[in-house]
Scaffold this active site. Structure first.
Site, PDB file in Angstrom:
ATOM      1  N   HIS A  80       0.985  -1.134  -0.027  1.00  0.00           N
ATOM      2  CA  HIS A  80      -0.063   0.097   0.126  1.00  0.00           C
ATOM      3  C   HIS A  80       0.701   1.313  -0.132  1.00  0.00           C
ATOM      4  O   HIS A  80       0.722   2.108  -0.950  1.00  0.00           O
ATOM      5  CB  HIS A  80      -0.976  -0.033   1.522  1.00  0.00           C
ATOM      6  CG  HIS A  80      -1.738   1.097   1.294  1.00  0.00           C
ATOM      7  ND1 HIS A  80      -3.180   0.948   1.222  1.00  0.00           N
ATOM      8  CD2 HIS A  80      -1.763   2.478   1.857  1.00  0.00           C
ATOM      9  CE1 HIS A  80      -3.690   2.148   1.735  1.00  0.00           C
ATOM     10  NE2 HIS A  80      -2.910   2.913   1.826  1.00  0.00           N
ATOM     11  N   GLU A  81       1.888   1.385   1.037  1.00  0.00           N
ATOM     12  CA  GLU A  81       2.752   2.420   0.927  1.00  0.00           C
ATOM     13  C   GLU A  81       3.562   2.593  -0.131  1.00  0.00           C
ATOM     14  O   GLU A  81       3.983   3.683  -0.655  1.00  0.00           O
ATOM     15  CB  GLU A  81       3.516   2.582   2.325  1.00  0.00           C
ATOM     16  CG  GLU A  81       2.574   2.541   3.482  1.00  0.00           C
ATOM     17  CD  GLU A  81       1.943   3.652   3.774  1.00  0.00           C
ATOM     18  OE1 GLU A  81       2.378   4.600   3.180  1.00  0.00           O
ATOM     19  OE2 GLU A  81       0.867   3.514   4.131  1.00  0.00           O
ATOM     20  N   HIS A  84       1.909   4.664  -2.836  1.00  0.00           N
ATOM     21  CA  HIS A  84       1.890   5.917  -2.486  1.00  0.00           C
ATOM     22  C   HIS A  84       3.189   6.469  -3.126  1.00  0.00           C
ATOM     23  O   HIS A  84       3.162   7.369  -3.861  1.00  0.00           O
ATOM     24  CB  HIS A  84       1.397   6.266  -1.247  1.00  0.00           C
ATOM     25  CG  HIS A  84       0.359   6.047  -0.738  1.00  0.00           C
ATOM     26  ND1 HIS A  84      -0.937   6.824  -1.180  1.00  0.00           N
ATOM     27  CD2 HIS A  84      -0.271   5.457   0.409  1.00  0.00           C
ATOM     28  CE1 HIS A  84      -1.818   6.284  -0.427  1.00  0.00           C
ATOM     29  NE2 HIS A  84      -1.583   5.590   0.533  1.00  0.00           N
ATOM     30  N   ASP A 176      -6.291   8.017   3.769  1.00  0.00           N
ATOM     31  CA  ASP A 176      -6.159   8.579   2.359  1.00  0.00           C
ATOM     32  C   ASP A 176      -7.485   9.076   1.763  1.00  0.00           C
ATOM     33  O   ASP A 176      -7.458   9.882   0.834  1.00  0.00           O
ATOM     34  CB  ASP A 176      -5.797   7.221   1.459  1.00  0.00           C
ATOM     35  CG  ASP A 176      -4.530   6.784   1.597  1.00  0.00           C
ATOM     36  OD1 ASP A 176      -3.542   7.305   1.930  1.00  0.00           O
ATOM     37  OD2 ASP A 176      -4.291   5.343   1.929  1.00  0.00           O
TER      38      ASP A 176
END
Length: 385
Positions: A80-81, A84, A176
């Protein structure tokens, strides 16, 4: 678990050291795991291990399976990170590092997205990848034995990623979804600050809702779940603090365009290095100047008198102490062009942090002295001392 991108203010120079154990550099981005992860891994292992034992009766292996799930869960947060961070770097934004901590993870992005569209995509890609991982794990789960080890892990993996993806889409900072809301309000109003205010207050409302959930459930069922209540308090507190910090940062960023070296520079007088301190202070007072620049006989600036060092000299001795004894030497990084302003000014100062700078024009003539404390006060909305 929470996750999201953390876009930090230029003025807050975070420490460059790692906050925990560095476990790798995927795509050239340092990834750190804090010691708090061990606490979460232990809790997951103990709680989930009992559930696995009840479902599969694997004995001690149940707890090993639970520990493997803890690792898979944080691997999902890392994906997930990374989503980003990779998108942010694709837009030309610097990414300091990724930190996995007790509540999930955070991507430390060194600069704000320049447009609401880029803000949207940097924020949205994280939950998108979590939902994609959930979909993939769910597809594999359908083909696995639901009462076997792989089926159990896949079940927990798709449920966890679904929860992470959906929860992070809630419209409030620091989630988010808050950044998505911020991007939308920014697009409509043309003001990033307005978007941050809306998203920060959304985050505060969500934080109160998270804290209230176990209390409402206790009222309905007649019993309070201690673990659920503690987790809700921790998560709600984290969300409240994150929203508040985002609001503070936004207020600071709103003031950045108004920072100008010409306006922040304090008036200065120039004296040669052997001038007595008392005489230099008398000249500064007569000229209504706040700073004293020490030069050589040809007028080349050499140093700046340090106010605290000057005040430490007893008044009776100032007639005998030359200004050079209470001055800081100038370096090549001490000079700041008088025309610098906004982000360019902050980047110039952040590149070489010093207590004060000499503001000069294109010809090298002294225009004043810029103190770092005055810049910080201006960004905080405070009057300089």
């Amino acid at each position: 678990m929470t996750s999201g991108s953390d876009q930090t203010e230029p003025a807050s120079r975070k420490p460059r050291g790692g906050p925990g154990l560095r476990i790798g550099r995927p795509f050239g981005i340092p990834v750190y795991v804090t010691s708090s992860w061990l606490l979460v891994a232990a809790v997951i292992t103990l709680l989930y291990g009992g559930i696995v034992q009840a479902r599969l009766a694997l004995g001690p292996v149940s707890y090993l399976l639970a520990f493997v799930f803890a690792i898979l869960l944080y691997a999902s947060v890392l994906v997930h990170e990374l989503a980003h961070s990779v998108v942010a770097r694709g837009f030309g934004l610097p990414v300091r590092r990724i930190v996995l901590h007790v509540l999930g993870g955070v991507s430390e992005i060194g600069r704000e997205a320049p447009t609401p569209g880029r803000e949207f995509w940097i924020a949205f890609v994280g939950p998108l990848f979590s939902l994609l991982v959930a979909a993939g794990a769910f597809g594999l789960y359908l083909m696995a034995d639901p009462f076997g080890v792989p089926g159990e892990l896949l079940f927990q993996l798709w449920v966890a990623n679904l929860l992470v993806g959906v929860f992070n889409l809630l419209p409030g900072l620091p989630l988010d979804g808050g950044r998505l809301l911020r991007a939308g309000v920014w697009k409509v109003t043309g003001r990033p600050f307005a978007g941050t205010v809306a998203a920060a207050w959304g985050g505060r409302v969500l934080a109160l809702g998270v804290v209230a959930l176990p209390l409402v459930e206790a009222w309905r069922s007649g019993g309070l779940n201690p673990w659920g209540t503690v987790w809700a308090l921790v998560l709600g507190g984290f969300m409240w603090m994150g929203a508040t910090e985002a609001l503070r940062t936004a207020r600071v960023r709103e003031r950045i365009p108004g920072l100008r070296a010409r306006e922040l520079a304090r008036p200065a007088v120039a004296v040669v290095s052997d001038t007595p301190l008392a005489e230099a202070q008398r000249r500064a007072g007569a000229a209504e100047a706040d700073a004293i620049v020490v030069t050589d006989r040809q007028g080349t600036p050499l140093s700046i008198v340090h106010p605290a060092a000057a005040e430490a000299i007893a008044e009776g001795r100032r007639e005998w102490v030359p200004v050079s004894d209470v001055a800081r030497a100038l370096t090549e990084h001490s000079l700041v062009p008088v025309g610098l302003e906004g982000e360019e000014l902050l980047e110039a100062l952040a590149g070489h942090p010093l207590p004060e700078y000499l503001v000069v024009d294109g010809e090298g003539a002294v225009q004043g002295v810029l103190r770092a404390g005055d810049v910080n006060a201006a960004m905080a909305g405070e009057a300089r001392r």
